[in-house]
Structure formats: structure tokens, C-alpha cells
Scaffold this motif. Sequence first.
Motif, mmCIF file in Angstrom:
data_model
loop_
_atom_site.group_PDB
_atom_site.id
_atom_site.type_symbol
_atom_site.label_atom_id
_atom_site.label_comp_id
_atom_site.label_asym_id
_atom_site.label_seq_id
_atom_site.Cartn_x
_atom_site.Cartn_y
_atom_site.Cartn_z
ATOM 1 N N ASP A 144 -53.068 -6.801 -7.694
ATOM 2 C CA ASP A 144 -51.981 -7.435 -8.439
ATOM 3 C C ASP A 144 -50.671 -6.825 -7.969
ATOM 4 N N PHE A 145 -49.759 -7.665 -7.500
ATOM 5 C CA PHE A 145 -48.484 -7.167 -7.001
ATOM 6 C C PHE A 145 -47.338 -7.433 -7.967
ATOM 7 N N GLY A 146 -47.675 -7.756 -9.206
ATOM 8 C CA GLY A 146 -46.683 -7.852 -10.281
ATOM 9 C C GLY A 146 -45.506 -8.724 -9.924
ATOM 10 N N GLY A 147 -44.370 -8.406 -10.504
ATOM 11 C CA GLY A 147 -43.155 -9.186 -10.259
ATOM 12 C C GLY A 147 -42.018 -8.289 -9.824
ATOM 13 N N ASP A 148 -41.492 -8.521 -8.632
ATOM 14 C CA ASP A 148 -40.310 -7.800 -8.167
ATOM 15 C C ASP A 148 -39.099 -8.308 -8.939
ATOM 16 N N GLU A 149 -38.216 -7.397 -9.324
ATOM 17 C CA GLU A 149 -36.986 -7.787 -10.011
ATOM 18 C C GLU A 149 -35.815 -7.649 -9.056
ATOM 19 N N LEU A 150 -35.003 -8.682 -8.988
ATOM 20 C CA LEU A 150 -33.846 -8.706 -8.104
ATOM 21 C C LEU A 150 -32.579 -8.892 -8.917
ATOM 22 N N ARG A 151 -31.509 -8.211 -8.522
ATOM 23 C CA ARG A 151 -30.205 -8.429 -9.145
ATOM 24 C C ARG A 151 -29.483 -9.499 -8.326
ATOM 25 N N VAL A 152 -28.956 -10.477 -9.016
ATOM 26 C CA VAL A 152 -28.366 -11.653 -8.387
ATOM 27 C C VAL A 152 -26.855 -11.599 -8.563
ATOM 28 N N THR A 153 -26.121 -11.761 -7.457
ATOM 29 C CA THR A 153 -24.660 -11.749 -7.526
ATOM 30 C C THR A 153 -24.060 -13.128 -7.271
ATOM 31 N N GLN A 154 -24.879 -14.030 -6.744
ATOM 32 C CA GLN A 154 -24.404 -15.389 -6.473
ATOM 33 C C GLN A 154 -25.553 -16.344 -6.705
ATOM 34 N N VAL A 155 -25.277 -17.446 -7.395
ATOM 35 C CA VAL A 155 -26.278 -18.498 -7.585
ATOM 36 C C VAL A 155 -25.573 -19.847 -7.494
ATOM 37 N N LYS A 156 -26.232 -20.770 -6.817
ATOM 38 C CA LYS A 156 -25.714 -22.135 -6.685
ATOM 39 C C LYS A 156 -26.882 -23.081 -6.923
ATOM 40 N N VAL A 157 -26.694 -24.044 -7.821
ATOM 41 C CA VAL A 157 -27.745 -24.993 -8.174
ATOM 42 C C VAL A 157 -27.336 -26.375 -7.672
ATOM 43 N N LEU A 158 -28.194 -26.960 -6.841
ATOM 44 C CA LEU A 158 -27.962 -28.307 -6.309
ATOM 45 C C LEU A 158 -28.998 -29.261 -6.888
ATOM 46 N N HIS A 159 -28.542 -30.394 -7.377
ATOM 47 C CA HIS A 159 -29.428 -31.449 -7.889
ATOM 48 C C HIS A 159 -29.164 -32.694 -7.068
ATOM 49 N N ASP A 160 -30.154 -33.129 -6.318
ATOM 50 C CA ASP A 160 -30.042 -34.315 -5.470
ATOM 51 C C ASP A 160 -28.841 -34.199 -4.527
ATOM 52 N N GLY A 161 -28.604 -32.991 -4.015
ATOM 53 C CA GLY A 161 -27.530 -32.747 -3.050
ATOM 54 C C GLY A 161 -26.175 -32.431 -3.649
ATOM 55 N N ALA A 162 -26.001 -32.622 -4.944
ATOM 56 C CA ALA A 162 -24.713 -32.366 -5.596
ATOM 57 C C ALA A 162 -24.747 -31.007 -6.296
ATOM 58 N N THR A 163 -23.659 -30.246 -6.175
ATOM 59 C CA THR A 163 -23.574 -28.940 -6.823
ATOM 60 C C THR A 163 -23.360 -29.126 -8.319
ATOM 61 N N VAL A 164 -24.291 -28.585 -9.103
ATOM 62 C CA VAL A 164 -24.193 -28.634 -10.562
ATOM 63 C C VAL A 164 -23.427 -27.428 -11.063
ATOM 64 N N CYS A 165 -23.746 -26.254 -10.506
ATOM 65 C CA CYS A 165 -23.154 -25.001 -10.970
ATOM 66 C C CYS A 165 -23.155 -24.011 -9.816
ATOM 67 N N GLU A 166 -22.069 -23.250 -9.683
ATOM 68 C CA GLU A 166 -22.003 -22.184 -8.686
ATOM 69 C C GLU A 166 -21.279 -20.994 -9.297
ATOM 70 N N ILE A 167 -21.927 -19.842 -9.231
ATOM 71 C CA ILE A 167 -21.329 -18.600 -9.716
ATOM 72 C C ILE A 167 -21.443 -17.571 -8.608
ATOM 73 N N ASP A 168 -20.310 -16.949 -8.268
ATOM 74 C CA ASP A 168 -20.269 -15.886 -7.269
ATOM 75 C C ASP A 168 -19.464 -14.751 -7.883
ATOM 76 N N VAL A 169 -20.155 -13.726 -8.329
ATOM 77 C CA VAL A 169 -19.512 -12.647 -9.081
ATOM 78 C C VAL A 169 -18.512 -11.877 -8.216
ATOM 79 N N PHE A 170 -18.876 -11.560 -6.963
ATOM 80 C CA PHE A 170 -17.978 -10.783 -6.101
ATOM 81 C C PHE A 170 -16.699 -11.532 -5.769
ATOM 82 N N ASN A 171 -16.763 -12.849 -5.676
ATOM 83 C CA ASN A 171 -15.596 -13.647 -5.315
ATOM 84 C C ASN A 171 -14.939 -14.317 -6.512
#
Length: 174
Positions: free
Chosen positions: A127-154
Motif C-alpha cells: 500500500d503506497f497510501g496518498g502523497d500530499e502535495l502543496r498547490v500554488t497554481q490551479v486552472k480548471v478547464l471545462h470543454d476548453g474554456a477556463t472556469v477558474c484560475e488561481i496562481d498564488v505567486f502571481n
Amino acid sequence: MSVQVNKVYNANVYLDGTLNLIGRASEVALPDLALNLEGHKALGMFGEIQIPTRLNAMKCTIKWTGFYAEHLRAGANPFKAHNLQVRSSLETWTAQGRTREVPVVWHMTASWNTVKLGTLKAGDVADFGGDELRVTQVKVLHDGATVCEIDVFNNIWNVNGEDILARSRANMGI
């Protein structure tokens, strides 16, 4: 009005744009967009309100199906960020059956917080459990269109094409 049901039944993970991780992840917990809130109450107000002050740290968890050296290589250096992409197919169901399928894609920039080296038991699959990652940028695309984009550093937070931090950045001279 007809009932419409949207479902995602499967997805695939990509690391740094080229490594196709098909079949290697059994579960991905995508980041939550959770706000830090400050309470405000004052004379003349019947109740207290909460005002958002910032976005709390985002994290992602990936549970692997086995040992893969590429994950350990990526996760063992906590000072290096990686590009992750989670691609899925969103099915829309109505009274007429499945009426539509479109891609939903999550792009993330993340660094590993926790690397699970695994649990080994005689006669059982490791069992290799679940690795936890810290996320600084996330962008969600639905059918090619950007729904939400967050970039903490910028200092970027866009929702459906609206830059909701534009006035704040301008006020700070950024």
C-alpha cells in the motif's frame, strides 16, 4: 424542465506534461478553494458577518497503485515544483440518455509535502497510501474554456474570465 445529471467516472494523471500516468493513480483529491474568514460585528448590526481575507493553502492528494520510481524522484525534492494535469471526461445524462461528453482538465503547479514510501505486508499487495502535495497554481478547464484560475505567486484569481483581484493589485501598485 428536464433533469440534467453531470458525472465523471474516470480520469488520468500526467506529470510534467509528458509522463502519462495511466493506471498508476487510484484516487486524486483535488484542491479545495477554502477561504480564511474574519468575523465582523459592530454597533447597529443585528448579527455578525464574515469577510474573506485570503485563500487558505491549497493541497492535493494522490493515491498511487504501486511503487513507481518517477513519483519518488519527483516527490523526494520538496524544493522543486512540478506540473500536474488531471484529465477527465464529463458525461451529461438526461431523459434521452447520455447526451454529451466534454473534457474537464485540472492543471496544477505543486510540490510534494508527503511522500508515502509504502506499507509492506507478507502476502498482501503493498500500500503506497496518498502523497500530499502543496498547490500554488490551479486552472480548471471545462470543454476548453477556463472556469477558474488561481496562481498564488502571481496574485491571480480569475473566475469565468473576470479578474477578481485586478482592483486590489492596482490599489497596491502591482
